[in-house]
Scaffold this motif. Structure first.
Motif, PDB file in Angstrom:
ATOM      1  N   ARG A  15      27.264  65.661  46.692  1.00  0.00           N
ATOM      2  CA  ARG A  15      27.353  64.525  45.775  1.00  0.00           C
ATOM      3  C   ARG A  15      28.559  63.650  46.077  1.00  0.00           C
ATOM      4  O   ARG A  15      29.628  64.151  46.374  1.00  0.00           O
ATOM      5  N   ARG A  16      28.379  62.377  46.019  1.00  0.00           N
ATOM      6  CA  ARG A  16      29.472  61.403  46.067  1.00  0.00           C
ATOM      7  C   ARG A  16      29.224  60.372  44.965  1.00  0.00           C
ATOM      8  O   ARG A  16      28.106  60.245  44.471  1.00  0.00           O
ATOM      9  N   SER A  17      30.252  59.620  44.623  1.00  0.00           N
ATOM     10  CA  SER A  17      30.047  58.500  43.707  1.00  0.00           C
ATOM     11  C   SER A  17      29.386  57.364  44.466  1.00  0.00           C
ATOM     12  O   SER A  17      29.816  57.037  45.586  1.00  0.00           O
ATOM     13  N   ARG A  19      28.134  53.318  44.389  1.00  0.00           N
ATOM     14  CA  ARG A  19      28.409  52.050  43.705  1.00  0.00           C
ATOM     15  C   ARG A  19      27.497  50.935  44.181  1.00  0.00           C
ATOM     16  O   ARG A  19      27.673  49.780  43.825  1.00  0.00           O
ATOM     17  N   ASP A  74      37.413  46.459  40.269  1.00  0.00           N
ATOM     18  CA  ASP A  74      36.769  47.707  40.697  1.00  0.00           C
ATOM     19  C   ASP A  74      35.620  48.138  39.779  1.00  0.00           C
ATOM     20  O   ASP A  74      35.129  49.247  39.869  1.00  0.00           O
ATOM     21  N   ARG A  75      35.213  47.236  38.879  1.00  0.00           N
ATOM     22  CA  ARG A  75      34.073  47.564  38.012  1.00  0.00           C
ATOM     23  C   ARG A  75      32.925  46.574  38.158  1.00  0.00           C
ATOM     24  O   ARG A  75      31.923  46.672  37.433  1.00  0.00           O
ATOM     25  N   PHE A  77      30.719  46.314  40.296  1.00  0.00           N
ATOM     26  CA  PHE A  77      29.454  46.911  40.744  1.00  0.00           C
ATOM     27  C   PHE A  77      28.576  47.370  39.586  1.00  0.00           C
ATOM     28  O   PHE A  77      27.365  47.492  39.740  1.00  0.00           O
ATOM     29  N   CYS A 123      28.002  56.862  39.235  1.00  0.00           N
ATOM     30  CA  CYS A 123      29.463  56.774  39.264  1.00  0.00           C
ATOM     31  C   CYS A 123      29.949  56.809  37.822  1.00  0.00           C
ATOM     32  O   CYS A 123      29.445  56.065  36.971  1.00  0.00           O
ATOM     33  N   VAL A 124      30.886  57.689  37.566  1.00  0.00           N
ATOM     34  CA  VAL A 124      31.427  57.775  36.206  1.00  0.00           C
ATOM     35  C   VAL A 124      32.669  56.899  36.110  1.00  0.00           C
ATOM     36  O   VAL A 124      33.464  56.818  37.050  1.00  0.00           O
ATOM     37  N   LEU A 125      32.806  56.200  35.001  1.00  0.00           N
ATOM     38  CA  LEU A 125      33.982  55.351  34.771  1.00  0.00           C
ATOM     39  C   LEU A 125      34.603  55.757  33.445  1.00  0.00           C
ATOM     40  O   LEU A 125      33.894  55.886  32.444  1.00  0.00           O
ATOM     41  N   SER A 126      35.907  55.934  33.464  1.00  0.00           N
ATOM     42  CA  SER A 126      36.562  56.339  32.213  1.00  0.00           C
ATOM     43  C   SER A 126      36.645  55.138  31.278  1.00  0.00           C
ATOM     44  O   SER A 126      36.541  53.987  31.693  1.00  0.00           O
ATOM     45  N   LYS A 171      36.133  61.435  52.198  1.00  0.00           N
ATOM     46  CA  LYS A 171      36.637  62.283  51.112  1.00  0.00           C
ATOM     47  C   LYS A 171      37.436  63.451  51.674  1.00  0.00           C
ATOM     48  O   LYS A 171      36.990  64.143  52.577  1.00  0.00           O
TER      49      LYS A 171
HETATM   50  C1  LIG Z   1      38.012  60.122  34.935  1.00  0.00           C
HETATM   51  C2  LIG Z   1      37.325  59.337  36.028  1.00  0.00           C
HETATM   52  C3  LIG Z   1      37.448  57.954  36.049  1.00  0.00           C
HETATM   53  C4  LIG Z   1      36.842  57.200  37.059  1.00  0.00           C
HETATM   54  N1  LIG Z   1      36.922  55.830  37.012  1.00  0.00           N
HETATM   55  C5  LIG Z   1      36.337  55.118  37.980  1.00  0.00           C
HETATM   56  C6  LIG Z   1      36.386  53.689  37.941  1.00  0.00           C
HETATM   57  O1  LIG Z   1      36.936  53.082  37.033  1.00  0.00           O
HETATM   58  N2  LIG Z   1      35.793  52.997  38.947  1.00  0.00           N
HETATM   59  C7  LIG Z   1      35.157  53.635  39.974  1.00  0.00           C
HETATM   60  O2  LIG Z   1      34.614  52.948  40.855  1.00  0.00           O
HETATM   61  N3  LIG Z   1      35.091  54.988  40.055  1.00  0.00           N
HETATM   62  C8  LIG Z   1      35.660  55.738  39.078  1.00  0.00           C
HETATM   63  N4  LIG Z   1      35.584  57.110  39.118  1.00  0.00           N
HETATM   64  C9  LIG Z   1      34.974  57.806  40.284  1.00  0.00           C
HETATM   65  C10 LIG Z   1      36.068  58.327  41.219  1.00  0.00           C
HETATM   66  O3  LIG Z   1      36.660  57.233  41.882  1.00  0.00           O
HETATM   67  C11 LIG Z   1      35.468  59.348  42.230  1.00  0.00           C
HETATM   68  O4  LIG Z   1      34.777  60.356  41.516  1.00  0.00           O
HETATM   69  C12 LIG Z   1      36.559  60.014  43.075  1.00  0.00           C
HETATM   70  O5  LIG Z   1      37.189  59.099  43.941  1.00  0.00           O
HETATM   71  C13 LIG Z   1      35.998  61.158  43.965  1.00  0.00           C
HETATM   72  O6  LIG Z   1      35.009  60.630  44.827  1.00  0.00           O
HETATM   73  P1  LIG Z   1      33.502  61.160  44.811  1.00  0.00           P
HETATM   74  O7  LIG Z   1      32.984  61.059  43.388  1.00  0.00           O
HETATM   75  O8  LIG Z   1      32.754  60.280  45.776  1.00  0.00           O
HETATM   76  O9  LIG Z   1      33.510  62.599  45.241  1.00  0.00           O
HETATM   77  C14 LIG Z   1      36.138  57.866  38.103  1.00  0.00           C
HETATM   78  C15 LIG Z   1      35.985  59.261  38.051  1.00  0.00           C
HETATM   79  C16 LIG Z   1      36.554  59.982  37.014  1.00  0.00           C
HETATM   80  C17 LIG Z   1      36.337  61.486  36.946  1.00  0.00           C
END
Ligand SMILES: Cc1cc2nc3c(=O)[nH]c(=O)nc-3n(C[C@H](O)[C@H](O)[C@H](O)COP(=O)(O)O)c2cc1C
Length: 187
Positions: A15-17, A19, A74-75, A77, A123-126, A171
């Motif tokens: 898994r990766r995030s 966008r 950065d949001r 997307f 992709c999770v965003l806080s 990563k």
């Molecule tokens: C608490 C939290 C906040 C995050 N906020 C953002 C965000 O605002 N924008 C974004 O593009 N990704 C965000 N992410 C995703 C992270 O950037 C990403 O999970 C991290 O770099 C690890 O990469 P991966 O998910 O590809 O393994 C967030 C992830 C978490 C857990």
């Protein structure tokens, strides 16, 4: 690409995030299935409805997505994500433990892995839960979603079929030995 005989391990390890998403609809059944996986995560308290804190808003409306991007670079997307799920905690269902952030986080990860199993990226965003510096943005997000006072906004989760042209940042994880200890911290 990590390969194991176990599909769940493969989904987690690969898994990766994501966008960037294809312009392809996610069916209502799949969205419901993903959210049901989220609902089935552990939550603080007894396994009864009145301890289930996590609630969800499915956002498929372009204008709402645009407003939720808050003009953050950065949001941007998230405007093009086919679906955004807002993950909420109903604090009325967590009066004793105040552990709603953990319950909702577990729900989010279940949804992320379920989405992966359908070939859907996320992709999770806080949402600035404890981030005083961004208190205004938190208030704006709450207003966009019309949240009442007892509902905490925990996070946004984008969902969309993966665009294979997306270039993912390399990563690098801290090593196993660096982050894992036995019995106590200082060994
Ligand atoms: C608490 C939290 C906040 C995050 N906020 C953002 C965000 O605002 N924008 C974004 O593009 N990704 C965000 N992410 C995703 C992270 O950037 C990403 O999970 C991290 O770099 C690890 O990469 P991966 O998910 O590809 O393994 C967030 C992830 C978490 C857990």
């Amino acid at each position: 690409m990590y390969e194991d005989n176990n599909d769940v391990v493969n989904f987690i390890m690969n898994r990766r995030s994501h966008r960037k998403y294809l312009n392809k609809n996610i069916s209502d059944d799949i969205i419901e299935n993903i959210i049901n996986c989220g609902r089935n995560a552990p939550f603080g308290g007894k396994p009864k409805p009145d301890c289930q804190v996590t609630e969800y808003i499915i956002i498929n409306n372009k204008e709402t997505k645009e407003r939720l991007s808050l003009n953050y670079e950065d949001r941007q997307f998230i405007k093009d994500a086919p679906i955004i799920i807002a993950i909420l905690a109903n604090k009325d269902n967590d009066p004793k433990y105040e552990e709603y952030i953990l319950s909702s986080a577990l729900s989010i990860e279940n949804m992320i892995i379920a989405a992966e199993s359908f070939g859907i990226g996320s992709c999770v965003l806080s949402c600035f839960i404890n981030y005083q510096k961004h208190i205004k943005d938190k208030e704006i997000s709450r207003e966009i979603l019309k949240l009442p006072d007892n509902i905490e906004l925990i996070a946004l989760l984008t969902l969309g079929y993966k665009d294979d042209n997306e270039e993912l940042p390399a990563k690098e994880l801290r090593s196993y030995k660096e982050v894992v200890r036995f019995n106590k911290y200082d060994n």
